[in-house]
Design a protein around this motif. Structure first.
Motif, mmCIF file in Angstrom:
data_model
loop_
_atom_site.group_PDB
_atom_site.id
_atom_site.type_symbol
_atom_site.label_atom_id
_atom_site.label_comp_id
_atom_site.label_asym_id
_atom_site.label_seq_id
_atom_site.Cartn_x
_atom_site.Cartn_y
_atom_site.Cartn_z
ATOM 1 N N GLU A 6 0.860 -1.196 0.000
ATOM 2 C CA GLU A 6 0.000 0.000 0.000
ATOM 3 C C GLU A 6 0.891 1.239 0.000
ATOM 4 O O GLU A 6 1.763 1.379 0.840
ATOM 5 C CB GLU A 6 -0.900 -0.037 1.250
ATOM 6 N N ASP A 7 0.656 2.141 -0.964
ATOM 7 C CA ASP A 7 1.502 3.337 -1.038
ATOM 8 C C ASP A 7 0.934 4.504 -0.241
ATOM 9 O O ASP A 7 1.631 5.470 0.029
ATOM 10 C CB ASP A 7 1.731 3.751 -2.497
ATOM 11 N N ASP B 29 -2.700 -3.531 -2.823
ATOM 12 C CA ASP B 29 -3.358 -2.358 -3.405
ATOM 13 C C ASP B 29 -3.037 -2.341 -4.898
ATOM 14 O O ASP B 29 -1.925 -2.681 -5.302
ATOM 15 C CB ASP B 29 -2.810 -1.101 -2.706
ATOM 16 N N GLY C 154 -3.373 0.386 -7.038
ATOM 17 C CA GLY C 154 -2.796 1.643 -7.505
ATOM 18 C C GLY C 154 -1.468 1.910 -6.817
ATOM 19 O O GLY C 154 -1.423 2.504 -5.752
HETATM 20 CA CA CA Z 1 -2.629 3.301 -3.890
#
Ligand code: CA
Length: 247
Positions: free
Chosen positions: A7-8, A54, A56
């Protein structure tokens, strides 16, 4: 239980790490696809039981990360994304994701899904990846069928029977409790990760091909209007494909 969180978004990640930690997970947080793939290289530590992925990500698409994971690992992957459209879901599941959760999600539901895929992953994981695995839960050794859950192989009378992923999952599920009727809804939720409405034909087709491939037409019994069950013992004189050695 070790979990890899990919997860970013730092805020989302921090909240997840806190909640998962409270529920007994040992979380490693990867902020990019690259970092995630690095984290999955075996390093002698206990392997991850689940990957929360995630879609994205800053460096590469989560779908690509998933297929790269699948190229060398059977670790259960749950895709977590805001992309709720059906095509994205199907794409993700085709790439080998075990489940697909859309944001915003309910934390209780996410935890339930994590536990569900972790249980299934444990049943399918090679023993070398997990020292605490119980020996062959629910393995079926009657009617000449042997189910090797570790290698995901099935043999009948010593002959390997190649099954598709879904056929294997279906057989493995029914074989967990031979004789017990599994509801269609339950089968769909476990094997296909979706509701059975409108999918009844898919299930029928898979049961049919399973019976054919195994050469045991009576093995999986349809319970009309309810679901299916596995008949562990050969009914006397009804299964022409495996006759008793009569005198
Ligand atoms: Ca993301």
């Amino acid at each position: 239980m070790r979990l890899l969180l990919v997860e970013d978004d730092e805020r989302v990640a921090a909240a997840l790490v806190a909640v998962l930690g409270r529920h007994g997970f040992q979380v490693r947080h990867a902020r990019s696809g690259h970092e995630a793939l690095d984290a999955l290289v075996p390093d002698g530590n206990e392997p991850y039981r689940v990957v929360l992925l995630d879609l994205g990500l800053p460096d590469r698409d989560g779908f690509e990360v998933c297929s790269r994971i699948r190229a060398h690992s059977a670790v259960p992957v749950i895709m977590v994304t805001a992309r709720a459209d059906v095509r994205s879901r199907i794409h993700g599941l085709n790439l080998g994701a075990d489940d697909y959760v859309t944001k915003p999600y309910d934390m209780g539901e996410l935890l339930a899904r994590i536990h569900a895929v972790a249980r299934r992953g444990l049943a399918a994981a090679p023993a070398s990846e997990s020292g605490e695995r119980p020996a062959q839960p629910g393995s079926l050794e009657s009617r000449g069928i042997s189910i090797d859950r570790e290698r995901r192989r099935v043999s009948v009378d010593g002959r390997d029977v190649p099954l598709t992923r879904k056929e294997f999952d279906l057989l493995a599920l029914l074989a967990q409790s031979p004789g017990v009727v599994y509801r269609r809804e339950q089968i769909f939720s476990e094997v296909w990760r979706s509701g059975w409405e409108g999918n009844g034909r898919t299930l029928e087709v898979h049961v049919g091909s399973l019976r054919n491939k195994l050469g045991l037409p009576g093995l999986v019994e349809a319970v009309r209007g309810v679901g299916y069950r596995l008949i562990p013992e050969q009914p006397a004189g009804t299964d022409a494909t495996a006759p008793e050695p009569g005198r």
